[in-house]
Design an enzyme around this catalytic site. Structure first.
Site, short mmCIF file in Angstrom:
data_model
loop_
_atom_site.label_atom_id
_atom_site.label_comp_id
_atom_site.label_asym_id
_atom_site.label_seq_id
_atom_site.Cartn_x
_atom_site.Cartn_y
_atom_site.Cartn_z
N ASP A 194 11.51 -115.62 40.95
CA ASP A 194 11.74 -116.77 41.83
C ASP A 194 12.92 -117.63 41.39
O ASP A 194 13.38 -118.48 42.14
CB ASP A 194 10.50 -117.68 41.80
CG ASP A 194 9.51 -117.32 42.88
OD1 ASP A 194 9.91 -116.76 43.89
OD2 ASP A 194 8.31 -117.62 42.69
C1 GLC Z 1 5.33 -116.91 39.51
C2 GLC Z 1 5.20 -116.68 40.99
C3 GLC Z 1 5.58 -115.26 41.35
C4 GLC Z 1 6.91 -114.91 40.76
C5 GLC Z 1 6.96 -115.18 39.27
C6 GLC Z 1 8.31 -114.97 38.68
O1 GLC Z 1 4.36 -116.21 38.83
O2 GLC Z 1 3.89 -116.94 41.44
O3 GLC Z 1 5.61 -115.10 42.73
O4 GLC Z 1 7.15 -113.57 41.02
O5 GLC Z 1 6.59 -116.52 39.04
O6 GLC Z 1 9.23 -115.90 39.09
C1 GLC Z 2 7.83 -119.37 40.02
C2 GLC Z 2 8.31 -119.56 38.63
C3 GLC Z 2 8.61 -120.95 38.30
C4 GLC Z 2 9.38 -121.65 39.37
C5 GLC Z 2 8.72 -121.46 40.71
C6 GLC Z 2 9.49 -122.11 41.79
O1 GLC Z 2 6.52 -119.72 40.11
O2 GLC Z 2 7.41 -119.05 37.67
O3 GLC Z 2 9.31 -120.98 37.08
O4 GLC Z 2 9.51 -123.00 39.06
O5 GLC Z 2 8.59 -120.11 40.95
O6 GLC Z 2 8.83 -122.00 43.01
#
Ligand code: GLC
Ligand code: GLC
Length: 814
Positions: free
Chosen positions: A487
């Protein structure tokens, strides 16, 4: 250092001191009514949606941590001494404290001044209520005169609004008290037809429903004036902060025990039958009365608890293992499976790290979660798949999230996370292999939740791939969009505005930045779709998607290979990310793990080389970090990933979610020792002995463990609600133990450590119980299967003839 121990027989983790480094929580509820419950009685409850139907308040980011809860105070009426048997909120010294977190319940016990209190909290199946079953025992030599004061603080339903909109909310609170039951009915007089109730099995000596009357002015929950003085005020809340507190006096003879049952529940009335009498403003209590009456009877409480236990026997009974490793055994047999059910129920909404007011269900998260629970609740998995698919857009793209209550896509977040659609195929394939229920492919499913747009689910899967085909970049790799699985890799954002969301703001046209990770994912998803097509007799589709998968694999080898490992991406300038050419972020885990898992470079040694590079550059004793070297400054062209300080989260933290991709990659190389070693490094139970370093619950996975660049290397954050649960469960059960559902039967293809001489698995698969015992005769992974006494060809146990309920499989490895 430890703060408790595993009681595997009871399927409980026993916390033996209340001051764990951070709150160690559990969940109660498994269908529609849920609660977070910490080892000190903290946490809140909600009906279906942690934001929109919150029953009780939690205090976010509070000091002390974990504030707001299901508190019972005990008062010794002779001495005036009072305490919290769950330690919080009074923090009075206790003897014999323990909290047993079990499957859908927790029991918190302690003793003070010869009075033992034990409270079991749980949610009965098929009910929208929670029970606090309190047992008070007088262990003194003389009689004791005791008061119990219960307490909950009601949330005015929408937790977001409740925590912010004080100008309104401090005037809207309303309650009723009738026959000892406290009803919270804020907004019931207008548009709501639901209310909360809080009842007690005993005659009351008093009650309070206005927070300030119970606590006293300028006082907190640690010293409520009503408890201190041993006298409730019988207050009725008008506005301000409605609470529920019941006062019960008990006289206990020496050795005497008494049980008191509190019920906190959620109830809906018919819109046309809200009031009784009909034209009054008085809550109609007729429909809830039988429920309240039922749980005043302890026998009903006990049988509800037995039913809950039986429910978990059945769920966990689907996969049970006995191996040489006790950590893996208890994770697979108990805790990891349990955590997978938590991620099924909560997705990423409510935990110590998720406020419950932010995210709904994630499209990619929920699809991946399926890998961990589909075998336990296949019919609910089917429903979940159809709900998720209905939020898909007609382009094949997806809303990134949807709300569980409305089941609609979340417009605030939108879509264009270009990995999302592929996960639907991964989820559906897992469901089909588990159940063989191909009828789901014909189920009519809307696009964007719009009636009239229904197409068979199979068409949705095709659109998922079409979406990717419509978004191919300059190197023939998929465009990344707002982000992919990571993300925080926001290659089209270029944000220089503080506070702007990296995921939802875009300043580029998105036609250049490509993701090697999505490419690897597409190799897998197109192959899964090809297999689905083949099994459902669609030969043309099958060869079309097989070719697509192979072509994408070739493209990765051509444009996604950096010499010793797979590249991660190309940025908006067409520059490489995750390459030797970069100063920082030279190598990423995602593309190594996922390409290896998808079989890219399996034959020509690229996958092996990539995994060796992971071992060399990314592996630490606490797990595999996400990338190296960590970004030491902000890179506007990479986005959020470079906003985290080095070693945390996506910036070179140990993001446990993708460690299993490497584990599966090693399994595919036949390397059981490496696979199990990686598994053990992040296995919560195996880390129990360093609980002072790890700091979070040793019975569940956390999303992240701080990486080697962080000052607190080895410290976990974001426990419970993480894709880590499903992926690790999937990696160990289906790949390391190798018991894997396939369309044609149950595959038995273990890739376990060489030192393992034997292990056993019991697996219920499509209604048949497979009793599988594996023994090692040599060092390799070749397998010979004997099924009910007959040696068979290959490693797939075909379904038995109709009517056969159990099958015995003997596997010889070597
Ligand atoms: C969090 C989010 C997931 C994403 C991951 C890596 O676990 O829930 O959707 O793939 O972060 O950013
Ligand atoms: C995922 C990631 C996190 C970030 C978020 C944003 O969950 O783990 O680091 O802040 O996405 O939506």
């Amino acid at each position: 250092m430890k703060y408790g121990y595993f009681d595997d027989q009871a399927r409980e983790y026993v916390i033996t001191r209340p001051d764990t480094p951070l709150p160690w929580i559990n969940y109660i509820g498994c269908q529609s009514y849920f609660g977070i419950l910490s080892a000190t009685g903290g946490g809140y409850s909600y009906y279906k949606d942690a934001r929109l139907r919150r029953l009780t308040r939690g205090r976010y980011n509070n000091v002390p941590a974990d504030f707001g809860g299901r508190y019972v105070y005990v008062r010794d009426n002779a001495s005036g001494d009072y305490w919290s048997p769950s330690w919080m909120p009074t923090q009075t010294t206790l003897e014999d404290y323990s909290c047993r977190h079990g499957m859908g319940y927790s029991t918190i016990s302690s003793k003070r001044a010869g009075i033992r209190t034990s409270t079991r909290y749980f949610v009965p199946l098929d009910e929208t209520l929670e029970i606090w079953q309190v047992t008070v025992t007088n262990e003194r030599l003389e009689a004791a005169d005791i008061s119990l004061f219960s307490s909950v603080e009601f949330c005015l339903w929408d937790a977001q609004d409740d925590a912010t909109n004080f100008q309104r909310n401090l005037s809207t609170g309303q309650v009723e008290v009738d026959d000892g039951v406290i009803y919270h009915k804020t907004e019931y007089r207008e548009r709501r037809n639901h209310f909360a109730y809080f009842s007690c099995s005993e005659e009351l000596d008093g009650f309070d429903t206005q927070r300030e009357d119970f606590l006293g002015a300028w006082r907190g929950w640690d010293k409520p004036v009503a408890v201190e003085e041993g006298r409730s005020r019988n207050s009725i809340a008008h506005g301000w902060s409605p609470i529920g507190s019941q006062h019960v006096k008990l006289r206990l003879e020496p050795g005497e025990s008494r049980q008191i049952v509190y019920v906190l529940g959620y109830h809906e009335n018919d819109k046309d039958d809200k009031f009784d009498p009909p034209n009054s403003q008085t809550l109609n209590k007729k429909t809830v009365a039988p429920i309240i009456a039922k749980y005043r009877d302890i026998a009903n409480v006990e049988s509800a608890f037995d039913a809950l236990r039986a429910h978990w026997d059945q769920l966990l009974g689907v996969y049970q293992v006995t191996s040489p490793d006790q950590h893996a055994d208890r994770m697979v047999n108990i805790w990891n499976a349990y955590q997978c059910m938590a991620t099924f129920n909560m997705s990423r909404s409510a935990s110590s790290f998720e406020s419950g007011i932010g995210r709904g269900l994630g499209f990619r998260d929920s699809n991946q979660d399926l890998l961990g629970f589909v075998h336990m609740v296949p019919s609910r998995a089917r429903e979940r798949i159809l709900d998720i698919a209905a939020t898909q857009l007609s382009s094949g793209g997806a809303y990134h999230q949807y709300q569980p209550l409305t089941k609609k896509g979340n417009n605030d977040i939108g879509g264009d996370f270009n990995d999302d659609p592929h996960w639907l195929i991964v989820g559906v394939a897992a469901y089909l292999k588990e159940t063989g229920d191909f009828s789901i492919l014909d189920a009519p499913v809307m696009f964007d939740c719009l009636p009239g747009t229904e197409e068979p689910l199979y068409e949705h899967l095709k659109r998922s791939i079409q979406y990717a085909q419509d978004r191919i970049g300059p190197h023939g790799l998929p465009l990344i969009g707002r982000a992919d699985w990571n993300d925080c890799l926001n290659l089209n954002c270029f944000s220089d505005t503080p506070g702007e969301s990296f995921q939802t703001s875009t300043s580029k046209d998105g036609k250049v930045a490509e993701s090697v990770f999505i490419a690897g994912l597409m190799v897998l998803s197109a192959r899964e779709l090809s297999d689905i097509a083949a099994v459902s007799g669609k030969a043309e589709d099958a060869s079309y998607y097989a070719k697509l998968s192979a072509d994408m694999s070739a493209t990765i080898c051509e444009h996604g290979w950096d010499g010793d490992w797979f590249l991660r991406a190309y940025d908006d300038n067409g520059n490489k990310i995750g390459s030797k050419e970069n100063d920082e972020g030279k190598i990423y885990i995602e593309s190594q793990g996922f390409c290896a898992l998808a079989g890219v470079g399996l034959e020509d040694g690229k996958a092996r080389k990539a995994l060796d590079s992971v071992a060399k550059h990314l592996a630490t004793p606490h797990g595999i970090v996400l990338q190296q070297p960590a970004y030491s400054r902000y890179y506007i062209e990479y986005g959020e990933i470079s906003t985290y300080p080095p070693g945390y989260k996506e910036n070179a933290g140990i993001f446990c979610h993708n460690n299993p991709w490497v584990i599966i990659g090693e399994v595919m190389q036949g390397n059981g020792d490496a696979a199990f070693d990686y598994y053990s490094r992040i296995c919560p139970s195996a880390r129990e002995g360093i609980s002072d370093v790890h700091r979070l619950e040793p019975y569940v996975y956390a999303q992240m463990i701080a990486g080697r660049d962080a000052p607190s290397h080895g410290e976990a954050k974001n426990s419970w609600l993480t894709g880590t649960a499903a992926w690790n469960y999937y990696a160990i059960t289906q790949w390391i133990y190798g018991i894997r559902p396939e369309y044609s039967g149950l595959r038995v293809a273990p890739v376990v450590p060489e030192r393992w001489t034997d292990f056993k698995v019991n697996r219920v698969f499509r209604g048949v119980s497979y009793d599988i015992s594996v023994t090692r005769k040599g060092a390799g992974n070749a397998v010979t299967l004997t099924v009910d006494g007959t040696v068979i060809e290959g490693d797939i146990v075909p379904p038995p003839v109709n009517g056969v309920q159990s099958v015995k499989v003997e596997a010889v490895l070597g």
